[in-house]
Scaffold this active site. Structure first.
Site, PDB file in Angstrom:
ATOM      1  N   ASP A 276       0.866  -1.175   0.000  1.00  0.00           N
ATOM      2  CA  ASP A 276       0.000   0.000   0.000  1.00  0.00           C
ATOM      3  C   ASP A 276       0.908   1.232   0.000  1.00  0.00           C
ATOM      4  O   ASP A 276       2.092   1.152   0.323  1.00  0.00           O
ATOM      5  CB  ASP A 276      -0.943  -0.015   1.200  1.00  0.00           C
ATOM      6  CG  ASP A 276      -2.149   0.910   0.980  1.00  0.00           C
ATOM      7  OD1 ASP A 276      -2.121   1.707   0.014  1.00  0.00           O
ATOM      8  OD2 ASP A 276      -3.103   0.853   1.771  1.00  0.00           O
ATOM      9  N   TRP A 277       0.341   2.372  -0.343  1.00  0.00           N
ATOM     10  CA  TRP A 277       1.111   3.557  -0.742  1.00  0.00           C
ATOM     11  C   TRP A 277       1.846   4.235   0.423  1.00  0.00           C
ATOM     12  O   TRP A 277       1.467   5.292   0.880  1.00  0.00           O
ATOM     13  CB  TRP A 277       0.157   4.531  -1.427  1.00  0.00           C
ATOM     14  CG  TRP A 277       0.145   4.418  -2.932  1.00  0.00           C
ATOM     15  CD1 TRP A 277       0.324   5.436  -3.820  1.00  0.00           C
ATOM     16  CD2 TRP A 277      -0.052   3.249  -3.743  1.00  0.00           C
ATOM     17  NE1 TRP A 277       0.266   4.950  -5.117  1.00  0.00           N
ATOM     18  CE2 TRP A 277       0.039   3.624  -5.095  1.00  0.00           C
ATOM     19  CE3 TRP A 277      -0.261   1.888  -3.464  1.00  0.00           C
ATOM     20  CZ2 TRP A 277      -0.084   2.728  -6.156  1.00  0.00           C
ATOM     21  CZ3 TRP A 277      -0.391   0.987  -4.517  1.00  0.00           C
ATOM     22  CH2 TRP A 277      -0.298   1.418  -5.841  1.00  0.00           C
TER      23      TRP A 277
END
Ligand code: BGC
Length: 793
Positions: A276-277
């Site tokens: 995830d970012w």
């Protein structure tokens, strides 16, 4: 030789040398991945594992080229032109393609269809229909030059207060897995990919990038991982997204147990894992992420490339691990539209997709209450169907209808059909005075909201989705004036939630005093004249209903049903479509009834990336969350412990009635086949969802009273028509997880199959016998670091 011709000659020779080298470098093909891998330098390998241009950083700060990023998309995997490796584009998701709808200096628009949110899709219980939504999303993904949609969102509704529940499907893992598999198969049938997220146990937004989700191995396997397992086995997603949080002490993106032992060794996942970012994560090295099996770091940062190179050079990182991840990346890339040079148009068929979103929303809408007032203006022989020509439309969200939630899960659609427009399209007029009041109020509220917005709250901007403004107070005098002008009243109660923040109980789960007053005053005024009142719930998640549900004549839970919302609701109101949506989670009497609420961050306005309460000591609900309710999440708790609820799991009313008969259950090897005959005994065509719950024999492992093991939806049955539904339950899905033996066990004995219209409305039962105990060993993984005080029966 003149000086000029010497230079020309040298340049030509150099060019030839470069060309020969380029010609020698293999160009990526599905059948030469080994050759490409061999030809790659360490630098190129490291580069391929770190995301390129992305939504946070422009090309100067990252490895890829900005030109490869579709404007507004989330990120890319980097390109290596020397080897014919193109960049691939990753876009949010999950309710449609999230890209910027307009571009500077470009008169074309890039709006995408806003499909119903995950909760609404799952409430259809219709895998075939969800598959069609997936196909449409896959089509828009590649028409807008993207390769992967960052969805489906598959975390469990552990607690109704999670801000991102709207993106997720259910409190039940089987339903989650089946709906996700249908979505994934739909998207991937179009030659685009998905990223099943957020893997795993990401059931709260508060401190999501730091919190340690402490959970028993059993609850992890049976609940939080089971949906992902079903989706992996039944649809092989191209990619899986590792979550921000920690699971039993270890960040997901560096969690070898999760990303390798469970995902690949136990389940046979073949795709890539992307993080995830987060970029560079505090407390974790990129080296350990590569080792754990996190193939792509998103969004990438150059320092991560260097760290991989240094890691290999100084012996910390085995080149075999790098090669393994690079190979997976190459296997992923050759499947993508970018690699296959898909001739994208930037013009998906938004009209055709509007029809799909309207239909899927209709099937996801759940009728919670109907005292006989609905459907209105019915063309069928419904005895009490009233003729309604004009309604008084109350509630801010009737006019500012919420099509989806906020954050990365929001989509930019070309329009949103609100209640006013939906009713008008169905030939029902509404009060001009109310329209005037609410429209002007919304204009004012929007400006005020932005002026008062906390600067840190990035999700409270238009680009992050529609915002919810406080409900307006209307005096009984104003309400009374509307009664004589209308045949009925509709009140829309709206709720907005999303990424980065969880919901509070007082103002988001519960109704606020203005909303209570509105419902009471409108019901009093309209009922005094014998006119019906309908409440429409326009929310991504569960709200409190017990204190007010007695007052209106009907309650429709419309969720956030996508851009055709108003039309879908009108289809239900007028009986054009018979409601067939069923709840995918329990609606409790109060938020504190869920045992998980005890360990959920409460009444908290903390921005999730900061941890302001932390004075050095770990804070429950922030630095860690103990899953003390263990396997007793949702109906597994309420049903087993006999607790009263507002609406049970699987609940939803219809305008017609169904009979269930002739249940059978037969064991054949490792499969149990259950069948049931469902007959439409009412006066209107409709669909029914048959839900198969199973009670296991009392064996050595404590179990919930019953669990959903299969479900099926009928086709549209005409009055008097019936259909036999046949469902197959693999014996392995009957199993409980035995931690001591690290294995799944379905104990021998008599199982009781209960087929119903909800968990509390069982219509037919049939037993079957499992002659032999079934066991299946798993890897030993995810041992909790702390002792958890687990709930027991
Ligand atoms: C979200 C993901 C999303 C990603 C890319 C993250 O903040 O948690 O769900 O896919 O951003 O936008």
């Amino acid at each position: 030789m003149a000086r000029k011709s010497i230079v020309t000659c040298l340049t030509a020779m150099m060019l030839m040398a470069t060309t020969t080298k380029a010609q020698q470098a293999p160009q990526l093909r599905p059948d030469n991945i080994d050759d490409v891998l061999k030809a790659m330098t360490l630098e190129e390998k490291a580069k391929l594992l770190v995301g390129g241009a992305n939504k946070f950083f422009s090309s100067s700060a990252v490895v890829g080229s900005e030109a490869t990023l579709v404007q507004g998309a989330a990120g890319t995997s980097p390109e290596i032109p020397r080897l014919g490796i193109p960049a691939t584009v990753l876009t949010d998701g999950p309710a449609g393609v999230r890209i910027d709808p307009t571009r500077k200096g470009d008169s074309q628009t890039y709006y995408a269809t806003a499909f119903p949110i995950g909760t609404c899709l799952a409430s259809t219980w219709n895998t075939e229909l969800v598959g069609r939504v997936g196909e449409a999303i896959g089509n828009e993904t590649k028409e807008y030059r993207c390769d992967v949609i960052l969805g489906p969102g598959m975390n469990l509704h552990r607690n109704p207060l999670c801000g991102r529940n709207f993106e997720y499907y259910s409190e039940d893992p089987l339903l989650t897995g089946k709906i996700a598999a249908a979505y994934i198969n739909g998207v991937q049938s179009q030659g685009a990919g998905v990223s099943a997220k957020h893997f795993a146990v990401n059931s709260q937004e508060t401190d999501r990038t730091g919190v340690d989700e402490r959970v028993s191995q059993r609850a992890a396997r049976e609940l939080y991982l089971r949906g992902f397992e079903i989706a992996v086995r039944e649809s092989q997603p191209w990619t899986v997204m590792s979550s921000y949080n920690r699971v039993n002490g270890q960040y997901s993106m560096g969690n070898h147990d999760l990303l390798t032992k469970i995902l690949r060794d136990d389940w046979g996942f073949k795709g890539i894992v992307m993080s995830d970012w987060i970029g560079i994560r505090r407390g974790l090295t990129t080296v350990s992420e590569v080792q754990a099996g996190n193939d792509l770091m998103e969004p990438g940062q150059p320092a991560q490339v260097q760290e991989i190179i240094d890691g290999v050079k100084n012996g910390q990182l085995d080149i075999k691990d790098v090669n393994r991840n690079v190979r997976r990346m190459l296997e992923y890339i050759v499947k993508t539209p970018s690699y296959n040079k898909y001739p994208y148009t930037n013009k998906p068929d938004l009209t055709a997709h509007a029809a799909i979103t309207r239909q899927s929303a209709c099937e996801g809408i759940v009728l919670l209450k109907n005292n006989g007032t609905l459907p209105w203006n019915s063309p069928f022989s419904i005895p009490h169907s009233q003729s309604i020509k004009t309604v008084a439309l109350f509630g801010e969200n009737s006019y500012e209808f919420l099509s989806g939630g906020t954050g990365s899960g929001c989509v930019h659609p070309p329009y949103v059909v609100d209640m006013l427009m939906g009713l008008k399209n169905a030939g029902i007029m509404s009060s001009p005075v109310l329209t005037d009041i609410y429209r002007k109020y919304i204009e004012f509220a929007r400006v005020k909201f932005q002026a008062e917005r906390h600067p840190g709250k990035w999700f409270q901007t238009e680009m992050m989705g529609q915002q919810k403004y406080p409900e307006i107070g209307l005096s009984p005098i104003a309400i009374n004036k509307e009664v004589s002008k209308a045949d009925a009243a509709i009140i829309t109660i709206g709720r907005q939630a999303g990424e980065g923040i969880d919901r509070d109980i007082a103002t988001e789960f519960n109704l606020v005093p203005e909303e209570h007053a509105l419902i009471m005053d409108v019901c009093n005024a309209f009922h005094a004249q014998g006119k019906p009142v309908i409440v429409v719930i326009n929310s991504g998640s569960v709200i409190e209903t017990a204190s007010w549900s007695g007052y209106p004549d009907a309650i429709i839970c419309a969720w956030q049903p996508g851009m055709e919302g108003g039309n879908s609701i009108a289809d239900i109101l007028t009986g054009k479509v018979c409601p067939s949506g069923r709840l995918t989670m329990t609606w409790p009497l109060s938020a504190t009834d869920h045992p998980s609420t005890k360990n959920f961050p409460l009444n908290d306005d903390l921005f999730s990336f900061s941890n302001m309460k932390n004075d050095g000591r770990p804070v429950p609900g922030h630095d860690y969350t103990n899953h003390e309710e263990d396997i007793y999440v949702g109906y597994r708790y309420f049903d087993t412990f006999g607790r009263q609820v507002a609406y049970p799991f699987g609940y939803g009313l219809s305008y017609t009635t169904f009979d269930y008969s002739k249940p059978t259950a037969k064991v054949n090897g490792d499969l149990v086949t259950v069948s049931i005959n469902v007959k439409n005994t009412g006066s209107m065509a409709g669909k029914e969802v048959a839900q198969v719950y199973v009670t296991a024999p009392r064996g050595s492992i404590e179990k919930p009273a019953k669990e959903l093991k299969a479900f099926a939806k009928t086709r549209e049955l005409q009055p008097g028509e019936s259909e036999t539904l046949t469902m197959v339950i693999p014996v392995r899905l009957l199993a409980s997880f035995d931690e001591a033996g690290s294995q799944w066990i379905s104990e021998a004995g008599t199982y009781n199959v209960q087929i119903g219209a909800s968990i509390a409305d069982i219509r037919a039962t049939v037993p079957f016998k499992l002659a032999k105990t079934y066991t299946e060993e798993t890897t030993r993984a995810l041992k909790p670091q702390q002792k958890l005080n687990l709930l027991k029966q």
